[in-house]
Scaffold this motif. Structure first.
Motif, PDB file in Angstrom:
ATOM      1  N   ALA A 180      21.319  30.508  46.113  1.00  0.00           N
ATOM      2  CA  ALA A 180      20.070  29.966  46.233  1.00  0.00           C
ATOM      3  C   ALA A 180      20.206  28.610  46.324  1.00  0.00           C
ATOM      4  CB  ALA A 180      19.220  30.257  45.129  1.00  0.00           C
ATOM      5  N   ALA A 181      19.564  27.992  47.482  1.00  0.00           N
ATOM      6  CA  ALA A 181      19.683  26.579  47.740  1.00  0.00           C
ATOM      7  C   ALA A 181      18.367  25.784  47.036  1.00  0.00           C
ATOM      8  CB  ALA A 181      19.832  26.135  49.218  1.00  0.00           C
ATOM      9  N   ASP A 182      17.274  26.656  46.964  1.00  0.00           N
ATOM     10  CA  ASP A 182      16.109  25.974  46.503  1.00  0.00           C
ATOM     11  C   ASP A 182      15.493  26.335  45.464  1.00  0.00           C
ATOM     12  OD1 ASP A 182      15.566  28.311  47.694  1.00  0.00           O
ATOM     13  OD2 ASP A 182      13.681  27.764  48.914  1.00  0.00           O
ATOM     14  N   PHE A 183      16.091  27.113  44.553  1.00  0.00           N
ATOM     15  CA  PHE A 183      15.661  27.637  43.338  1.00  0.00           C
ATOM     16  C   PHE A 183      16.732  27.736  42.264  1.00  0.00           C
ATOM     17  CE2 PHE A 183      15.794  31.260  45.581  1.00  0.00           C
ATOM     18  CZ  PHE A 183      16.009  32.332  44.848  1.00  0.00           C
ATOM     19  N   ALA A 184      16.581  27.799  41.022  1.00  0.00           N
ATOM     20  CA  ALA A 184      17.484  27.862  39.920  1.00  0.00           C
ATOM     21  C   ALA A 184      17.168  28.879  38.753  1.00  0.00           C
ATOM     22  CB  ALA A 184      18.155  26.681  39.746  1.00  0.00           C
ATOM     23  N   TYR A 185      17.675  29.156  37.983  1.00  0.00           N
ATOM     24  CA  TYR A 185      17.450  29.974  36.614  1.00  0.00           C
ATOM     25  C   TYR A 185      17.869  28.842  35.713  1.00  0.00           C
ATOM     26  CZ  TYR A 185      18.113  32.710  32.597  1.00  0.00           C
ATOM     27  OH  TYR A 185      17.989  33.204  31.242  1.00  0.00           O
ATOM     28  N   VAL A 186      16.996  28.431  34.739  1.00  0.00           N
ATOM     29  CA  VAL A 186      17.618  27.521  33.772  1.00  0.00           C
ATOM     30  C   VAL A 186      17.237  28.035  32.369  1.00  0.00           C
ATOM     31  CG1 VAL A 186      17.040  25.548  35.452  1.00  0.00           C
ATOM     32  CG2 VAL A 186      15.307  26.433  33.934  1.00  0.00           C
ATOM     33  N   GLY A 187      17.406  29.054  32.259  1.00  0.00           N
ATOM     34  CA  GLY A 187      17.321  29.872  30.807  1.00  0.00           C
ATOM     35  C   GLY A 187      16.189  30.349  30.597  1.00  0.00           C
ATOM     36  N   GLY A 188      15.893  30.964  29.392  1.00  0.00           N
ATOM     37  CA  GLY A 188      14.722  31.554  28.865  1.00  0.00           C
ATOM     38  C   GLY A 188      15.029  33.114  29.014  1.00  0.00           C
ATOM     39  N   PRO A 189      14.378  33.957  28.582  1.00  0.00           N
ATOM     40  CA  PRO A 189      14.426  35.539  28.456  1.00  0.00           C
ATOM     41  C   PRO A 189      14.169  35.770  30.164  1.00  0.00           C
ATOM     42  CG  PRO A 189      12.111  34.806  27.845  1.00  0.00           C
ATOM     43  CD  PRO A 189      12.846  33.673  27.938  1.00  0.00           C
ATOM     44  N   ASN A 190      15.025  36.890  30.512  1.00  0.00           N
ATOM     45  CA  ASN A 190      15.026  37.472  31.624  1.00  0.00           C
ATOM     46  C   ASN A 190      15.017  39.017  31.430  1.00  0.00           C
ATOM     47  OD1 ASN A 190      17.913  38.614  32.176  1.00  0.00           O
ATOM     48  ND2 ASN A 190      18.000  36.527  31.491  1.00  0.00           N
ATOM     49  N   THR A 191      14.485  39.821  32.174  1.00  0.00           N
ATOM     50  CA  THR A 191      14.324  41.216  31.945  1.00  0.00           C
ATOM     51  C   THR A 191      14.556  42.017  33.287  1.00  0.00           C
ATOM     52  OG1 THR A 191      12.885  42.709  30.839  1.00  0.00           O
ATOM     53  CG2 THR A 191      11.769  41.366  32.319  1.00  0.00           C
ATOM     54  N   THR A 192      15.223  43.354  32.941  1.00  0.00           N
ATOM     55  CA  THR A 192      15.123  44.513  33.847  1.00  0.00           C
ATOM     56  C   THR A 192      14.111  45.226  33.538  1.00  0.00           C
ATOM     57  OG1 THR A 192      16.815  45.762  32.963  1.00  0.00           O
ATOM     58  CG2 THR A 192      17.572  44.347  34.487  1.00  0.00           C
ATOM     59  N   VAL A 193      13.381  45.881  34.463  1.00  0.00           N
ATOM     60  CA  VAL A 193      11.912  46.501  34.424  1.00  0.00           C
ATOM     61  C   VAL A 193      12.230  48.112  34.804  1.00  0.00           C
ATOM     62  CG1 VAL A 193       9.565  46.536  34.522  1.00  0.00           C
ATOM     63  CG2 VAL A 193      10.743  44.496  34.145  1.00  0.00           C
ATOM     64  N   VAL A 228      14.463  43.300  38.559  1.00  0.00           N
ATOM     65  CA  VAL A 228      14.922  42.277  37.684  1.00  0.00           C
ATOM     66  C   VAL A 228      13.819  41.165  37.726  1.00  0.00           C
ATOM     67  CG1 VAL A 228      16.399  41.330  39.182  1.00  0.00           C
ATOM     68  CG2 VAL A 228      16.742  41.101  36.775  1.00  0.00           C
ATOM     69  N   TRP A 229      13.377  40.617  36.490  1.00  0.00           N
ATOM     70  CA  TRP A 229      12.579  39.529  36.736  1.00  0.00           C
ATOM     71  C   TRP A 229      13.169  38.292  35.999  1.00  0.00           C
ATOM     72  CZ3 TRP A 229       7.378  42.018  34.353  1.00  0.00           C
ATOM     73  CH2 TRP A 229       6.890  43.022  35.263  1.00  0.00           C
ATOM     74  N   ILE A 230      13.634  37.329  36.748  1.00  0.00           N
ATOM     75  CA  ILE A 230      14.151  36.031  36.063  1.00  0.00           C
ATOM     76  C   ILE A 230      13.202  34.834  36.541  1.00  0.00           C
ATOM     77  CG2 ILE A 230      16.184  34.648  36.257  1.00  0.00           C
ATOM     78  CD1 ILE A 230      17.593  37.313  37.263  1.00  0.00           C
ATOM     79  N   PRO A 231      12.974  34.177  35.322  1.00  0.00           N
ATOM     80  CA  PRO A 231      12.132  32.908  35.476  1.00  0.00           C
ATOM     81  C   PRO A 231      13.115  31.688  36.356  1.00  0.00           C
ATOM     82  CG  PRO A 231      12.821  33.004  33.411  1.00  0.00           C
ATOM     83  CD  PRO A 231      13.299  34.345  34.056  1.00  0.00           C
ATOM     84  N   ILE A 232      12.251  30.981  37.328  1.00  0.00           N
ATOM     85  CA  ILE A 232      13.169  30.239  37.872  1.00  0.00           C
ATOM     86  C   ILE A 232      12.274  28.883  38.252  1.00  0.00           C
ATOM     87  CG2 ILE A 232      14.461  31.673  39.425  1.00  0.00           C
ATOM     88  CD1 ILE A 232      11.866  30.534  41.373  1.00  0.00           C
ATOM     89  N   VAL A 233      13.069  27.664  38.595  1.00  0.00           N
ATOM     90  CA  VAL A 233      12.375  26.725  39.137  1.00  0.00           C
ATOM     91  C   VAL A 233      12.764  26.136  40.273  1.00  0.00           C
ATOM     92  CG1 VAL A 233      12.180  25.716  36.510  1.00  0.00           C
ATOM     93  CG2 VAL A 233      14.285  25.261  37.661  1.00  0.00           C
ATOM     94  N   ARG A 234      12.217  25.583  41.026  1.00  0.00           N
ATOM     95  CA  ARG A 234      12.398  24.852  42.259  1.00  0.00           C
ATOM     96  C   ARG A 234      13.363  23.616  42.312  1.00  0.00           C
ATOM     97  NH1 ARG A 234      10.966  27.884  46.830  1.00  0.00           N
ATOM     98  NH2 ARG A 234       9.006  29.240  45.937  1.00  0.00           N
TER      99      ARG A 234
END
Length: 159
Positions: free
Chosen positions: A126-139, A152-158
Motif C-alpha cells: 500500500a502506497a497511500d495508507f498504513a496500519y499504525v497499531g490498535g486492535p484488528n479483527t477477523t469477522v 478482516v477489519w484493520i484500522p488504517i491511516v492515510r
C-alpha cells in the motif's frame, strides 16, 4: 494486489474473552497453534456460547491487540451487555478500515487466509495508507455452500 476495499466505520465495541499469545510474533506456526487451541477451549467450555447469547448479531470476532507489550487474542461479539467471564471490552475507533473478504473450509483457515493477505500482501504494497497499531479483527459472518465466509477489519491511516 489482492481485492480489498477501504471503508469508513463508526466506532464499535467488541466484548471479548482472551488469552495471551506467547509465541514470538514471527512464529506464525506457533501463533496459529495457540489460536486454534484457544478456539477449541472456548467452544468446549461454553464461553463462546455465553458470548453468542448476548451478541447483537451473528458475527464472531477474532481480535488481535497489543496490550501492555503483550500479544493478546480474543473471541468476541458485538454487544452492549456484560458477562462475568469476559476479559476485555475492546474499543475500535471510528475511521477508515482496510477490509479483505474471503471464504474458507474452516474458521481457522479463514482467519489465517485473511490476515495473511492483509498483512502479507495488501499492507506491505500500500502506497497511500498504513496500519499504525490498535486492535484488528477477523469477522466470521456466516456460512454458505459449506464454506465459512467473512472479512478482516484493520484500522488504517492515510499516508
Amino acid at each position: 494486489m489482492p481485492n480489498y476495499r477501504l471503508e469508513e466505520k463508526e466506532a464499535f465495541t467488541v466484548l471479548g474473552i482472551g488469552t495471551e499469545l506467547k509465541s514470538h510474533y514471527t512464529d506464525f506456526a506457533g501463533i496459529n497453534k495457540e489460536k486454534q487451541d484457544f478456539w477449541q477451549a472456548v467452544k468446549q467450555d461454553g464461553r463462546l456460547e455465553a458470548l453468542k447469547a448476548v451478541a447483537s448479531n451473528d458475527y464472531i470476532f477474532a481480535v488481535s491487540e497489543a496490550v501492555n507489550n503483550k500479544m493478546m487474542y480474543y473471541a468476541g461479539v458485538l454487544t452492549d451487555a456484560a458477562l462475568p467471564e469476559a476479559t476485555r471490552v475492546i474499543q475500535f475507533p471510528q475511521g477508515e478500515y482496510l477490509i479483505v473478504e474471503g471464504e474458507a473450509d474452516t474458521s481457522d483457515a479463514l482467519g489465517n487466509q485473511l490476515t495473511g493477505i492483509a498483512f502479507g500482501q495488501v499492507l506491505p504494497e500500500a502506497a497511500d495508507f498504513a496500519y499504525v497499531g490498535g486492535p484488528n479483527t477477523t469477522v466470521e459472518m456466516g456460512q454458505r455452500n459449506g464454506m465459512v465466509f467473512g472479512e478482516v477489519w484493520i484500522p488504517i491511516v492515510r499516508k
